[in-house]
Design a protein around this motif. Structure first.
Motif, PDB file in Angstrom:
ATOM      1  N   UNK A 204       0.870  -1.408   0.130  1.00 51.57           N
ATOM      2  CA  UNK A 204       0.068  -0.330   0.062  1.00 51.57           C
ATOM      3  C   UNK A 204       0.699   1.222  -0.058  1.00 51.57           C
ATOM      4  N   UNK A 205       0.323   2.249  -0.771  1.00 52.15           N
ATOM      5  CA  UNK A 205       1.104   3.459  -0.867  1.00 52.15           C
ATOM      6  C   UNK A 205      -0.078   4.508  -0.228  1.00 52.15           C
ATOM      7  N   UNK A 206       0.475   5.871   0.067  1.00 56.08           N
ATOM      8  CA  UNK A 206      -0.530   6.678   0.615  1.00 56.08           C
ATOM      9  C   UNK A 206      -1.494   7.065  -0.390  1.00 56.08           C
ATOM     10  N   UNK A 207      -1.177   7.065  -1.702  1.00 60.21           N
ATOM     11  CA  UNK A 207      -2.331   7.259  -2.703  1.00 60.21           C
ATOM     12  C   UNK A 207      -3.635   5.932  -2.522  1.00 60.21           C
ATOM     13  N   UNK A 208      -2.885   4.784  -2.534  1.00 61.25           N
ATOM     14  CA  UNK A 208      -3.791   3.646  -2.445  1.00 61.25           C
ATOM     15  C   UNK A 208      -4.574   3.820  -1.098  1.00 61.25           C
ATOM     16  N   UNK A 209      -3.900   4.059  -0.023  1.00 55.40           N
ATOM     17  CA  UNK A 209      -4.975   4.200   1.384  1.00 55.40           C
ATOM     18  C   UNK A 209      -5.801   5.165   1.087  1.00 55.40           C
ATOM     19  N   UNK A 210      -5.558   6.282   0.531  1.00 56.10           N
ATOM     20  CA  UNK A 210      -6.530   7.387   0.496  1.00 56.10           C
ATOM     21  C   UNK A 210      -7.803   6.824  -0.370  1.00 56.10           C
ATOM     22  N   UNK A 211      -7.317   6.171  -1.495  1.00 53.66           N
ATOM     23  CA  UNK A 211      -8.516   5.686  -2.199  1.00 53.66           C
ATOM     24  C   UNK A 211      -9.160   4.642  -1.782  1.00 53.66           C
ATOM     25  N   UNK A 212      -8.590   3.788  -1.054  1.00 56.54           N
ATOM     26  CA  UNK A 212      -9.443   2.739  -0.413  1.00 56.54           C
ATOM     27  C   UNK A 212     -10.239   2.968   0.871  1.00 56.54           C
ATOM     28  N   UNK A 213      -9.880   4.100   1.448  1.00 59.84           N
ATOM     29  CA  UNK A 213     -10.617   4.688   2.668  1.00 59.84           C
ATOM     30  C   UNK A 213     -11.618   5.363   2.254  1.00 59.84           C
ATOM     31  N   UNK A 214     -11.653   6.082   0.969  1.00 59.64           N
ATOM     32  CA  UNK A 214     -12.590   6.988   0.422  1.00 59.64           C
ATOM     33  C   UNK A 214     -13.769   6.021  -0.109  1.00 59.64           C
ATOM     34  N   UNK A 215     -13.482   5.537  -1.061  1.00 60.47           N
ATOM     35  CA  UNK A 215     -14.261   4.286  -1.853  1.00 60.47           C
ATOM     36  C   UNK A 215     -14.699   3.333  -1.087  1.00 60.47           C
ATOM     37  N   UNK A 216     -14.139   2.740   0.012  1.00 63.65           N
ATOM     38  CA  UNK A 216     -14.625   1.824   0.962  1.00 63.65           C
ATOM     39  C   UNK A 216     -14.684   2.228   2.400  1.00 63.65           C
ATOM     40  N   UNK A 217     -15.258   3.603   2.360  1.00 60.16           N
ATOM     41  CA  UNK A 217     -15.642   4.266   3.603  1.00 60.16           C
ATOM     42  C   UNK A 217     -16.297   3.517   4.593  1.00 60.16           C
ATOM     43  N   UNK A 218     -17.222   2.619   3.974  1.00 62.05           N
ATOM     44  CA  UNK A 218     -18.160   1.973   4.842  1.00 62.05           C
ATOM     45  C   UNK A 218     -17.502   0.809   5.923  1.00 62.05           C
ATOM     46  N   UNK A 219     -16.176   0.344   4.921  1.00 62.92           N
ATOM     47  CA  UNK A 219     -15.517  -0.685   5.892  1.00 62.92           C
ATOM     48  C   UNK A 219     -14.789   0.001   7.093  1.00 62.92           C
ATOM     49  N   UNK A 220     -14.325   1.451   7.002  1.00 61.58           N
ATOM     50  CA  UNK A 220     -13.879   1.806   8.240  1.00 61.58           C
ATOM     51  C   UNK A 220     -14.849   2.122   9.439  1.00 61.58           C
ATOM     52  N   UNK A 221     -16.029   1.716   9.171  1.00 61.65           N
ATOM     53  CA  UNK A 221     -17.193   1.917  10.263  1.00 61.65           C
ATOM     54  C   UNK A 221     -17.526   0.612  10.871  1.00 61.65           C
ATOM     55  N   UNK A 222     -17.019  -0.509  10.308  1.00 61.41           N
ATOM     56  CA  UNK A 222     -17.087  -1.947  10.777  1.00 61.41           C
ATOM     57  C   UNK A 222     -16.579  -1.990  11.989  1.00 61.41           C
ATOM     58  N   UNK A 223     -17.181  -3.056  13.045  1.00 59.38           N
ATOM     59  CA  UNK A 223     -16.552  -3.375  14.359  1.00 59.38           C
ATOM     60  C   UNK A 223     -15.246  -3.587  14.261  1.00 59.38           C
ATOM     61  N   UNK A 224     -14.334  -2.976  15.026  1.00 65.53           N
ATOM     62  CA  UNK A 224     -12.841  -3.468  14.994  1.00 65.53           C
ATOM     63  C   UNK A 224     -12.071  -2.633  13.884  1.00 65.53           C
TER      64      UNK A 224
END
Length: 261
Positions: A204-224
């Motif tokens: 992972x690069x910072x650009x990939x991290x930003x893309x994943x956490x924006x497009x997959x924002x709902x994953x960052x809200x899962x338990x854990x």
């Protein structure tokens, strides 16, 4: 009258023997699962070592090779699908890993690619019983096998790694567990001398991290899971150790390709 003394011959100069040029490194097979996926830092470091990237996407119809003779190694990356999915390309990739194992070709499975390796070897891939996910930075603990491997390979594993998954896997029969974690205990395995699976994402690069956490924002809200701003903070704190590990790991993984005959 005396005869002329023989003329002394100049000493012969030894001409150094030219070594034949070493062949160019073979390409590394890269298996991706989404239309716009990239191999990130792993791909960049492989190219820096002289390897071309043979990128294939079986999901979109690309075939996989029948042998690894023409490749230095293979990396199967992650993706939003599951190793338990019934799709033909998922089953085909899981079956294809047997070629790497049979030929003892270097294999690296990252996240989904590690879960596919586990399935190939007869292991279980599962979701957390409480619906928990690991999304963000989490601690990594070495097992006895992992510590012995670190000494053998000559590099240190990182203490904290970047995760993006909601499924884990058991250590399959015949494999060694190298590292463990929290909600998903098996984090790194080795099967035979050259096949590895890691649950985390060293590419992972910072650009990939930003893309994943924006497009997959709902994953960052899962338990854990960890919220998005913690991912970027974790990058500056933990990534230098991950980068050093990845450099050492790739050299060890490709050693048979780069060692002179």
């Amino acid at each position: 009258m005396t005869a002329d003394a023989p003329t002394a011959r100049p000493p012969r100069r030894s001409v150094p023997r030219r070594r034949p040029p070493r062949p160019a490194p073979r390409p590394v097979l890269i298996v991706l699962h989404q239309e716009h996926s990239t191999p990130g830092r792993v791909g960049r470091l492989l190219q820096a070592r002289g390897h071309a990237l043979d990128i294939r996407k079986p999901r979109y119809g690309d075939p996989l090779p029948e042998t690894m003779r023409d490749h230095a190694g293979a990396v199967i990356f992650g993706g939003p699908m599951s190793a338990n999915d019934p799709d033909d390309f998922v089953k085909a990739e899981i079956d294809w890993i047997n070629i790497c194992l049979k030929e003892e070709a270097p294999y690296l499975g990252i996240c989904l690619g590690a879960q596919m390796l586990a399935r190939t070897l007869g292991g279980r891939v599962y979701t957390h019983p409480e619906g928990r996910a690991e999304v963000g930075y989490y601690g990594l603990d070495l097992t006895d096998h992992g510590r012995a491997h670190a000494v053998e390979a000559g590099f240190d594993w990182p203490a904290t790694v970047y995760q993006w998954h909601r499924e884990g896997f058991d250590c399959p029969p015949g494999a060694e567990c190298l590292a463990t974690g929290g909600d998903f205990p098996i984090q790194a395995i080795r099967s035979g001398p050259r096949a590895y699976g890691v649950q985390f994402h060293p590419e992972v690069t910072p650009a990939m991290m930003c893309r994943w956490s924006v497009r997959g924002h709902e994953r960052t809200l899962m338990p854990g899971a960890q919220l998005r701003h913690l991912h970027l903070e974790g990058w500056y704190q933990h990534d230098p150790a991950i980068r050093r590990w990845l450099d050492g790991f790739l050299d060890h993984w490709l050693a048979a390709e780069t060692d002179p005959a």
